[in-house]
Write an enzyme that holds these catalytic residues in place. Structure first.
Site, PDB file in Angstrom:
ATOM      1  N   ASP A 250       0.886  -0.985   0.676  1.00 56.21           N
ATOM      2  CA  ASP A 250       0.008   0.154   0.363  1.00 56.21           C
ATOM      3  C   ASP A 250       1.304   1.241  -0.034  1.00 56.21           C
ATOM      4  O   ASP A 250       1.873   1.205   0.598  1.00 56.21           O
ATOM      5  CB  ASP A 250      -1.035  -0.417   1.081  1.00 56.21           C
ATOM      6  CG  ASP A 250      -2.079   1.018   1.106  1.00 56.21           C
ATOM      7  OD1 ASP A 250      -2.352   1.292   0.429  1.00 56.21           O
ATOM      8  OD2 ASP A 250      -1.871   1.718   2.738  1.00 56.21           O
ATOM      9  N   ASP A 252       0.041   5.148   0.912  1.00 60.49           N
ATOM     10  CA  ASP A 252      -0.434   6.306   1.313  1.00 60.49           C
ATOM     11  C   ASP A 252      -0.097   5.488   3.365  1.00 60.49           C
ATOM     12  O   ASP A 252      -0.801   4.620   3.797  1.00 60.49           O
ATOM     13  CB  ASP A 252      -1.378   6.756   1.774  1.00 60.49           C
ATOM     14  CG  ASP A 252      -1.432   7.348  -0.096  1.00 60.49           C
ATOM     15  OD1 ASP A 252      -0.191   8.569  -0.441  1.00 60.49           O
ATOM     16  OD2 ASP A 252      -2.544   7.461  -0.433  1.00 60.49           O
TER      17      ASP A 252
END
Length: 440
Positions: A250, A252
């Site tokens: 992922d 952020d």
């Protein structure tokens, strides 16, 4: 995103003689040169099919009958292929397109049959669409080359092509024509010459400020010489040979910080590159994972453009610049897959084509599925790493190991259906240190 590609015609220039390859092309056209057990162009065709393209027009010259015989109508490759032949007279790249006028659609994407170009094609099409609206009937994809792979021939600043000159490049040119273009059919309807080089048209358009630009950080491969053919063969063996383990990350909160957004008075994803800040030790952690033998991929939900907070192309730029910055730090992010969709429009939504129910928004496994289709990934030794329940659920649905970064609380366990991730770590560096080597 697939709909953008599905509704676009792809024109492929395949007329070259391949004289620099000597005896290799005496009886075989370049697109059919064997690489790791299949024709060279089949690698490019598969990449484009995976992106969603379905309609192709092959512009043929040398050994045209062999190419037609092998690819046929395209149905066994999951696409539709039509053909245009140059004939006995050499027409040049521009003339070959002009001769195909009866088969050309109003706008089309253009690639070359002796090049391999794996880029984010939806961004190319969106930037072309924006260019058309601004009075630019053509687009050129460029890469910051700085003389690495061939002579740089494009002067590009702040996303604008200021000058293109293939024959007389100047020292200040540090970009190169990547080999992917997009055009309005009208350019060739208005062309009086029967035979001409496409670069002449592109050069004129650049002088007139009518050539849009799309920048990519991914290197290209071409097979014009024995050396470049050997280079692509080595690349193909690495990419599609023995399955390799990967870490899907992922973005952020894992690689970069969540930032404060004044417009909504809350923390949010960075909406422009100036807001992008790496997490502490993120480059070092990625480098360690790379040294342990993992391919690195970023899989990220980015609905900001669908919600009208920013533009889709800005999101693409952030991902591109992330890859570039990591490369400077010695980290190779193999690919980035982004879901830009959202299920409901807001009053600020401008790019309504992003509003849809999709198969790629995490926790659905579409982003990982897309990457495992493009690359030979060993799922049994691969990981999904994230800081939310959606990341854990996505990895579990895709059949890879899962790791959660941060403080794992009871409510997160409930959100994951009480199926805990296999590893819990405080941050990316902690995970990188604890995860076993890929070979183990």
């Amino acid at each position: 995103m697939e709909a953008l590609c599905e509704n676009t015609q792809v024109v492929v220039l395949m007329g070259g003689l391949g004289t620099r390859l000597g005896a290799c092309t005496r009886d075989c056209p370049k697109p059919l040169m064997e690489v790791e057990g299949k024709p060279f162009f089949s690698y490019q065709l598969e990449i484009m099919r995976q992106a969603g393209f379905r309609r192709f027009l092959f512009c043929l010259g040398y050994r045209a009958e062999q190419i037609e015989e092998y690819y046929g109508d395209g149905s066994r490759f999951g696409v539709e292929i039509r053909y245009s032949r140059d004939g006995e007279k050499l027409l040049g790249t521009g003339g070959a397109i002009r001769k195909a006028l009866p088969l050309l659609e109003e706008t089309f994407l253009l690639i070359y049959g002796d090049s391999f170009m794996d880029v984010h094609y939806p961004e190319v099409l969106v930037r072309f669409r924006e260019g058309l609206a601004a009075g630019k009937p053509a687009l050129m994809t460029v890469m910051r080359n700085q003389g690495r792979f061939d002579r740089s021939n494009v002067l590009c600043r702040d996303g604008e092509i200021l000058r293109y000159d293939k024959r007389n490049p100047s020292p200040e040119m540090d970009f190169i024509d990547y080999g992917i273009g997009a055009f309005s059919r009208s350019l060739f309807e208005e062309e009086p010459r029967e035979a001409f080089d496409l670069s002449d048209l592109q050069q004129r358009l650049s002088r007139e400020g009518k050539l849009a630009c799309c920048e990519t950080e991914r290197r290209f491969y071409e097979i014009g010489t024995p050396g470049s053919l050997a280079e692509f063969r080595a690349y193909a063996a690495r990419r599609w040979g023995q399955p390799r383990p990967a870490v899907f990350l992922d973005r952020d909160g894992v690689i970069n910080e969540i930032v404060w957004n004044d417009d909504i008075d809350q923390l949010d994803s960075p909406l422009k590159w100036d807001q992008f800040r790496l997490m502490p030790e993120a480059p070092e952690a990625l480098k360690l994972l790379q040294e342990k033998g993992y391919l690195l991929f970023v899989v990220t939900n980015q609905p900001a453009a669908a919600k009208g907070k920013t533009r889709y192309t800005t999101l693409c730029e952030i991902n591109r610049r992330l890859v570039e910055e990591m490369r400077k730090a010695g980290v190779e992010i193999t690919d980035v897959e982004m879901c830009p969709h959202y299920g409901k429009a807001s009053a600020r939504t401008r790019e309504t084509w992003l509003i849809r129910d999709c198969s790629c928004r995490k926790p659905k496994p579409g982003l990982i599925e897309r990457l495992t289709e493009k690359y030979r990934i060993d799922r049994e030794r691969s990981w999904m790493v994230g800081d939310s329940a959606t990341d854990v659920l996505c990895g579990q649905a895709a059949g890879v190991h899962t790791a959660f970064l941060g403080r794992y609380k009871c409510d997160l366990c409930m959100m994951c259906g009480c199926r805990k991730p296999e590893r819990i770590a405080g941050n990316l560096m902690e995970f990188a240190k604890e995860v076993p080597n890929a070979a183990e």
